[in-house]
Design an enzyme around this catalytic site. Structure first.
Site, PDB file in Angstrom:
ATOM      1  N   GLY A 225      36.642  57.737 -44.777  1.00  0.00           N
ATOM      2  CA  GLY A 225      36.164  58.238 -43.484  1.00  0.00           C
ATOM      3  C   GLY A 225      34.725  58.697 -43.462  1.00  0.00           C
ATOM      4  O   GLY A 225      34.195  59.016 -42.392  1.00  0.00           O
ATOM      5  N   ARG A 268      33.592  52.274 -45.751  1.00  0.00           N
ATOM      6  CA  ARG A 268      32.302  52.128 -45.070  1.00  0.00           C
ATOM      7  C   ARG A 268      31.120  52.694 -45.871  1.00  0.00           C
ATOM      8  O   ARG A 268      30.085  52.054 -46.010  1.00  0.00           O
ATOM      9  CB  ARG A 268      32.384  52.867 -43.726  1.00  0.00           C
ATOM     10  N   ARG A 304      32.631  44.721 -34.025  1.00  0.00           N
ATOM     11  CA  ARG A 304      32.486  46.174 -33.834  1.00  0.00           C
ATOM     12  C   ARG A 304      31.808  46.552 -32.517  1.00  0.00           C
ATOM     13  O   ARG A 304      32.265  47.474 -31.834  1.00  0.00           O
ATOM     14  CB  ARG A 304      31.742  46.809 -35.019  1.00  0.00           C
ATOM     15  N   CYS A 335      32.857  32.499 -25.465  1.00  0.00           N
ATOM     16  CA  CYS A 335      33.096  32.384 -24.025  1.00  0.00           C
ATOM     17  C   CYS A 335      33.849  33.595 -23.478  1.00  0.00           C
ATOM     18  O   CYS A 335      34.998  33.476 -23.042  1.00  0.00           O
ATOM     19  CB  CYS A 335      33.836  31.096 -23.746  1.00  0.00           C
ATOM     20  N   TYR A 364      33.570  46.273 -42.353  1.00  0.00           N
ATOM     21  CA  TYR A 364      34.263  45.887 -41.123  1.00  0.00           C
ATOM     22  C   TYR A 364      33.466  44.851 -40.320  1.00  0.00           C
ATOM     23  O   TYR A 364      33.541  44.824 -39.098  1.00  0.00           O
ATOM     24  CB  TYR A 364      34.591  47.122 -40.270  1.00  0.00           C
TER      25      TYR A 364
HETATM   26  N1  LLP Z   1      41.931  54.940 -46.515  1.00  0.00           N
HETATM   27  C1  LLP Z   1      42.774  54.524 -45.559  1.00  0.00           C
HETATM   28  C2  LLP Z   1      44.206  54.772 -45.710  1.00  0.00           C
HETATM   29  C3  LLP Z   1      42.284  53.886 -44.409  1.00  0.00           C
HETATM   30  O1  LLP Z   1      43.129  53.499 -43.467  1.00  0.00           O
HETATM   31  C4  LLP Z   1      40.894  53.649 -44.281  1.00  0.00           C
HETATM   32  C5  LLP Z   1      40.347  52.976 -43.092  1.00  0.00           C
HETATM   33  C6  LLP Z   1      40.046  54.056 -45.329  1.00  0.00           C
HETATM   34  C7  LLP Z   1      40.603  54.716 -46.417  1.00  0.00           C
HETATM   35  C8  LLP Z   1      38.567  53.820 -45.320  1.00  0.00           C
HETATM   36  O2  LLP Z   1      37.911  54.367 -44.242  1.00  0.00           O
HETATM   37  P1  LLP Z   1      36.311  54.368 -44.214  1.00  0.00           P
HETATM   38  O3  LLP Z   1      35.835  55.149 -45.400  1.00  0.00           O
HETATM   39  O4  LLP Z   1      35.839  52.963 -44.283  1.00  0.00           O
HETATM   40  O5  LLP Z   1      35.967  55.004 -42.927  1.00  0.00           O
HETATM   41  N2  LLP Z   1      37.425  48.938 -38.241  1.00  0.00           N
HETATM   42  C9  LLP Z   1      36.910  50.281 -38.042  1.00  0.00           C
HETATM   43  C10 LLP Z   1      37.312  51.192 -39.175  1.00  0.00           C
HETATM   44  C11 LLP Z   1      38.799  51.264 -39.392  1.00  0.00           C
HETATM   45  C12 LLP Z   1      39.182  52.016 -40.636  1.00  0.00           C
HETATM   46  C13 LLP Z   1      40.634  51.891 -40.933  1.00  0.00           C
HETATM   47  N3  LLP Z   1      41.054  52.606 -42.092  1.00  0.00           N
HETATM   48  C14 LLP Z   1      35.399  50.224 -37.854  1.00  0.00           C
HETATM   49  O6  LLP Z   1      34.829  49.137 -37.878  1.00  0.00           O
HETATM   50  O7  LLP Z   1      34.769  51.244 -37.610  1.00  0.00           O
END
Ligand code: LLP
Length: 405
Positions: A225, A268, A304, A335, A364
């Site tokens: 996150g 991310r 995104r 389209c 992503y």
């Molecule tokens: N751990 C779990 C259980 C998760 O579901 C996620 C992301 C992460 C870790 C990693 O999260 P990060 O550090 O990348 O924020 N498609 C969206 C983001 C969806 C994230 C889903 N789960 C975007 O493009 O912003």
């Protein structure tokens, strides 16, 4: 890096890479991934800190191997990701499977590969216990705290479908003891794209409070996150302060309740800034209302902006640093009217043939791409200082035809 009005990725000109490999093209800078990993691990000084990269952010096999060599584990959310991580060379002990709405077949697959399962619901806990008594598990807790850059990516709190509510600790223990399951890990993931430390610490407080009642814990996983600044005016998370506070909280927990490893699952944070999507402008359409900059790809390659209204900086790679004189809409070739990378963006004068670099797409980006409009996915290349290598070849229409019967 921008030099003489030209965008470089690593030490290579973006335009040279585009000329050689074509567009649309995902380009990653391996040095950035290493730098991000090291800065994160360096800032957390707790005795045992483990990073389990959330490979949903970018599952390219070469990138997984880079992270493996840095010492990372893997957060996998599907049997496919488990399989991929094993292929990349991660040992099963360095993978945690955190599924949602998991079938018995999926659990069987994961179990057969000796990968620890992070249980997401009481129903799953019972099904797992029945099939695999006397084994080890981890449990995902909803700590009643959620945060994120968009409602779609908030994964904690009352509206979230993920995890078992923190208040159900006794039920978790009862079911686990019925099947003689040893709970070795507790987990949370409250959301994605979080730039403020407060929600993390609120979640951690709740999670650690729940953890006190579990006596076999070997690790506590605070999820991913960690956000990155996509807009120039956004401030990055103060990693130093974040790391200090985190280490302190865990050290004090360890003192009174026993040592547990601290796990994080960033996706991310590790890879977003390493990636650029190169796309060529083929049409400049000036109407009495707007200027449309038409490119050779669309939300099939990068969803995104349209899915979350996400902002990505866009640099005209061959005119970087030039004065920004016009307001434009940068759009794709799909389209649908929503197919935009940016609206009302102030940019330099753009001509057909110019090369655009859509920034911070290493997370992503490709992993959420599709074949919509029956368009093949872009190729992916990796830059390491002055070397460029292809790490996923461009898809072809023939590739896409393969599945039809
Ligand atoms: N751990 C779990 C259980 C998760 O579901 C996620 C992301 C992460 C870790 C990693 O999260 P990060 O550090 O990348 O924020 N498609 C969206 C983001 C969806 C994230 C889903 N789960 C975007 O493009 O912003």
């Amino acid at each position: 890096m921008i030099r003489n009005n030209t965008l470089y990725i690593g030490h290579v000109k973006a335009s040279t890479i585009a000329d050689e490999y074509g567009t649309p093209l995902y380009v990653y800078n391996s040095d950035r991934i290493r730098k991000n990993y090291n800065s994160l691990i360096k800032n957390i000084r707790y005795w045992k800190t483990e990073i389990y990269y959330a490979c949903k952010a970018n599952y390219n096999l070469t990138i997984l191997k880079i992270l493996k060599d840095l010492g990372s584990g893997i957060d996998a959310v599907s049997p496919g990701e488990v399989y991929l991580a094993l292929k990349a060379g991660f040992s099963s002990t360095k993978i945690l499977f955190t599924g949602n709405n998991v079938t018995d077949e999926e659990m069987k697959f994961v179990k057969e590969h000796d990968v620890l399962i992070n249980i997401d619901s009481l129903s799953q806990l019972k099904r797992y216990g029945k099939n695999y008594p006397n084994s080890e598990i981890s449990v995902r807790i909803n700590p009643n705290v959620g945060a994120g850059h968009h409602p779609h990516v908030i994964t904690g709190g009352p509206k979230s479908k993920f995890g078992i509510y923190y208040s159900r600790g006794d039920e978790i223990k009862r079911i686990a003891s019925h099947y003689n399951l040893k709970i070795v890990g507790l987990h949370m993931h409250i959301g994605s794209g979080i730039l403020k430390p407060e929600p993390f610490f609120l979640g951690i407080e709740s999670l650690l409070n729940t953890a006190k009642g579990f006596c076999d814990l070997e690790f506590i996983d605070i999820g991913g996150g960690l956000g990155i600044p996509y807009k120039p005016q956004e401030k990055p998370l103060d990693l130093k302060k974040f790391g200090q506070k985190l280490s302190k909280i865990f050290a004090s927990y360890a003192k009174t309740h026993g040592k547990v490893a601290l796990r994080l699952e960033p996706g991310r944070y590790l890879v977003a800034g390493s990636g650029v999507l190169l796309t060529r402008v083929n049409t400049v359409k000036k109407t009495q209302h707007r200027i449309f900059i038409g490119t050779d790809t669309g939300f099939n390659s990068l969803i995104r902006p349209i899915l979350y209204g996400a902002h990505h900086e866009i640099i005209v790679a061959n005119k970087a640093g030039r004065e920004k004189t016009q307001k434009v809409d940068v759009c794709g070739n799909i389209c649908e009217s929503g197919d935009f990378f940016a609206r009302n963006r102030i940019m330099p004068e753009i001509e057909e043939g110019d090369l655009l670099a859509i920034m911070d797409v290493g997370a992503y980006g490709f992993s959420m791409s599709s074949n919509y409009n029956f368009r093949p996915r872009p190729a992916e290349v990796l830059v390491s200082s002055n070397k460029v290598k292809i790490i996923r070849r461009r898809e072809t229409v023939e590739d896409m035809l393969r599945y039809f019967r």
